[in-house]
Design a protein around this motif. Structure first.
Motif, short mmCIF file in Angstrom:
data_model
loop_
_atom_site.label_atom_id
_atom_site.label_comp_id
_atom_site.label_asym_id
_atom_site.label_seq_id
_atom_site.Cartn_x
_atom_site.Cartn_y
_atom_site.Cartn_z
N ARG A 315 44.38 37.60 47.48
CA ARG A 315 44.22 36.58 46.43
C ARG A 315 44.89 35.27 46.88
NH1 ARG A 315 45.92 39.60 42.19
NH2 ARG A 315 48.05 38.87 42.44
N ILE A 319 43.11 31.66 47.15
CA ILE A 319 43.62 30.48 46.43
C ILE A 319 43.84 29.34 47.43
CG2 ILE A 319 45.62 29.55 45.16
CD1 ILE A 319 45.98 32.38 43.95
N THR A 322 40.51 27.85 48.47
CA THR A 322 39.89 27.08 47.38
C THR A 322 40.61 25.75 47.20
OG1 THR A 322 39.39 29.15 46.29
CG2 THR A 322 39.20 27.17 44.95
N TRP A 353 46.12 32.74 40.37
CA TRP A 353 45.31 31.57 40.04
C TRP A 353 45.95 30.82 38.89
CZ3 TRP A 353 41.44 30.07 43.05
CH2 TRP A 353 40.85 31.01 43.87
N ARG A 359 40.60 30.88 36.36
CA ARG A 359 40.38 32.19 36.96
C ARG A 359 41.45 33.14 36.45
NH1 ARG A 359 37.55 31.09 42.03
NH2 ARG A 359 37.78 33.25 42.59
N SER A 361 44.24 36.05 36.73
CA SER A 361 45.17 36.42 37.79
C SER A 361 44.86 37.80 38.32
CB SER A 361 46.59 36.39 37.25
OG SER A 361 46.99 35.06 37.14
#
Ligand SMILES: Cc1cc2nc3c(=O)[nH]c(=O)nc-3n(C[C@H](O)[C@H](O)[C@H](O)COP(=O)(O)OP(=O)(O)OC[C@H]3O[C@@H](n4cnc5c(N)ncnc54)[C@H](O)[C@@H]3O)c2cc1C
Length: 361
Positions: A315, A319, A322, A353, A359, A361
């Protein structure tokens, strides 16, 4: 078994292995463990770490910070936008002496019964043979690659994860104060971040970038950052790499297991890799010992690290990808940081997030 590298990952692997009953040889090529320091020297508390990796039992066993290595307690982090605006949020942790820290972890492994040898460089691994730079060879049922981001063991066995890297420089500057660590984003370290962390009487300063702007060096970026923020003059500069790629699919290659930086297990949004090195080292050492003593499959290690470490680390990588795409200029970064605010930046640092990006988490 043989463990290559007596950094945090290797030393924890060695302690877990001997405590699980396996004969263990821990090798490092450095003449002095922990030296030179290539680190910002910040560690979260075990409680903060448990907020990211929801495994308090493992954290209790494997993430113990030797108290004699602590230089200062930290209670806050500030993320500084290119505009100079500071976003401050609570974060509990410690500044440690990395020199003392690496030595203490290796001593603990030795004290538990591992054989520690250094300086001994490993040149290559072939099947069960570990060949040293000095021409000697040892044989091992299991080999743990804990030899950092430029891993010789990984190259030997054909483990080639995506090696996206931060190029890092770290140094010491005069003056220290407070209980806050500061990260600076934008022109100081395009695509990465710069930092100033207070030690006991001086500060650990540095920066990391994925690419150097044309005509720049890590040193020239650091000089400019220190001048702009009036943080003094940097001495004792060292350069190194931090892998920020996604966690690989597997960390088991024949009789070789990988942990820490050699395995790409770093928190991509903040570059922190010591806690994950310790947790993965511990899991690798335990699984290797079960294999050596009872014939348990080495895939036990894959199961363990995938369930605890992989989801938050993957994740964190998404992140970072992104946010890198969104914030390509100082203006966009300033606006983006203002939009998600201190709570959003806090979330990003914890591999979650931000709510305002919509978004879960
Ligand atoms: C500038 C900088 C700042 C950082 N700041 C932080 C921070 O503040 N907090 C944080 O959590 N993380 C930080 N990190 C990341 C952190 O340092 C690493 O994630 C961590 O050290 C990984 O531990 P490791 O045991 O996997 O590897 P390492 O600490 O790199 O240890 C690997 C060991 O293997 C040995 N070795 C390598 N090759 C061989 C060989 N062929 N034969 C024998 N021995 C070998 C090396 O000598 C070394 O001792 C930072 C990194 C950098 C570069």
């Amino acid at each position: 078994m043989v463990i290559v590298g007596a950094g945090p990952a290797g030393s924890l692997a060695a302690r877990a292995a001997v405590e699980s009953g396996a004969r263990t040889l821990l090798l490092d090529r450095r003449a002095e463990l922990g030296e030179p320091v290539q680190c910002g020297e910040f560690l979260p508390t075990p409680g903060e770490l448990a907020d990211i990796f929801h495994s308090p039992d493992l954290i209790g066993e494997a993430f113990q910070i030797p108290p004699e290595t602590v230089l200062r307690e930290i209670h806050w982090m500030a993320c500084v936008a290119p505009s100079g605006r500071r976003f401050r949020f609570p974060l509990s942790g410690y500044m440690v002496s990395r020199r003392a820290f690496d030595k203490a972890l290796a001593c603990a492994a030795e004290g538990a019964g591992a054989e520690l040898r250094y300086p001994v460089g490993v040149a290559r691994v072939k099947g069960e043979r570990v060949e040293m730079v000095n021409g000697t060879t040892v044989r091992a049922k299991v080999i743990i690659g804990a030899d950092g981001p430029i891993s010789t063991v990984a190259r030997s066995v054909g483990f080639t994860p995506s090696r996206e890297m931060f190029r890092m420089i770290t140094a010491t500057a005069d003056g220290a104060g407070g209980d806050e660590i500061d990260l600076y984003f934008g022109r100081s370290a395009p695509g990465g971040y710069a930092w100033s962390f207070p030690r006991s009487t001086d500060s650990n300063v540095g920066l990391g970038v994925t690419e150097l702007p044309p005509g720049e060096s890590l040193s020239s970026l650091l000089d400019r950052f220190l001048e702009r923020e009036q943080l003094g003059v940097a001495r004792e500069r060292t350069r190194w790499w931090v892998p920020i790629g996604p966690p690989p699919d597997t960390l088991v290659f024949g009789r070789a297991l990988f942990c820490g930086d050699a395995a790409n297990l770093v928190m991509a949004t903040n570059g922190g890799g010591i806690p994950t090195a310790m947790l993965s080292g511990w899991l690798a050492g335990r699984a290797a010992a079960h294999h050596a003593r009872e014939g348990a499959p080495l895939s036990e290690y894959d199961r363990a690290w995938r369930s605890v470490l992989a989801p938050p680390l993957a994740r964190g990588h998404r992140i970072k990808e992104t946010t890198d795409r969104i914030v390509r200029s100082d203006l966009a970064l300033t606006l983006g940081m203002r939009y998600i605010g201190a709570s959003g930046l806090d979330a990003v640092m914890r591999l979650r997030w931000p709510r305002r990006l919509g978004r879960a988490s």
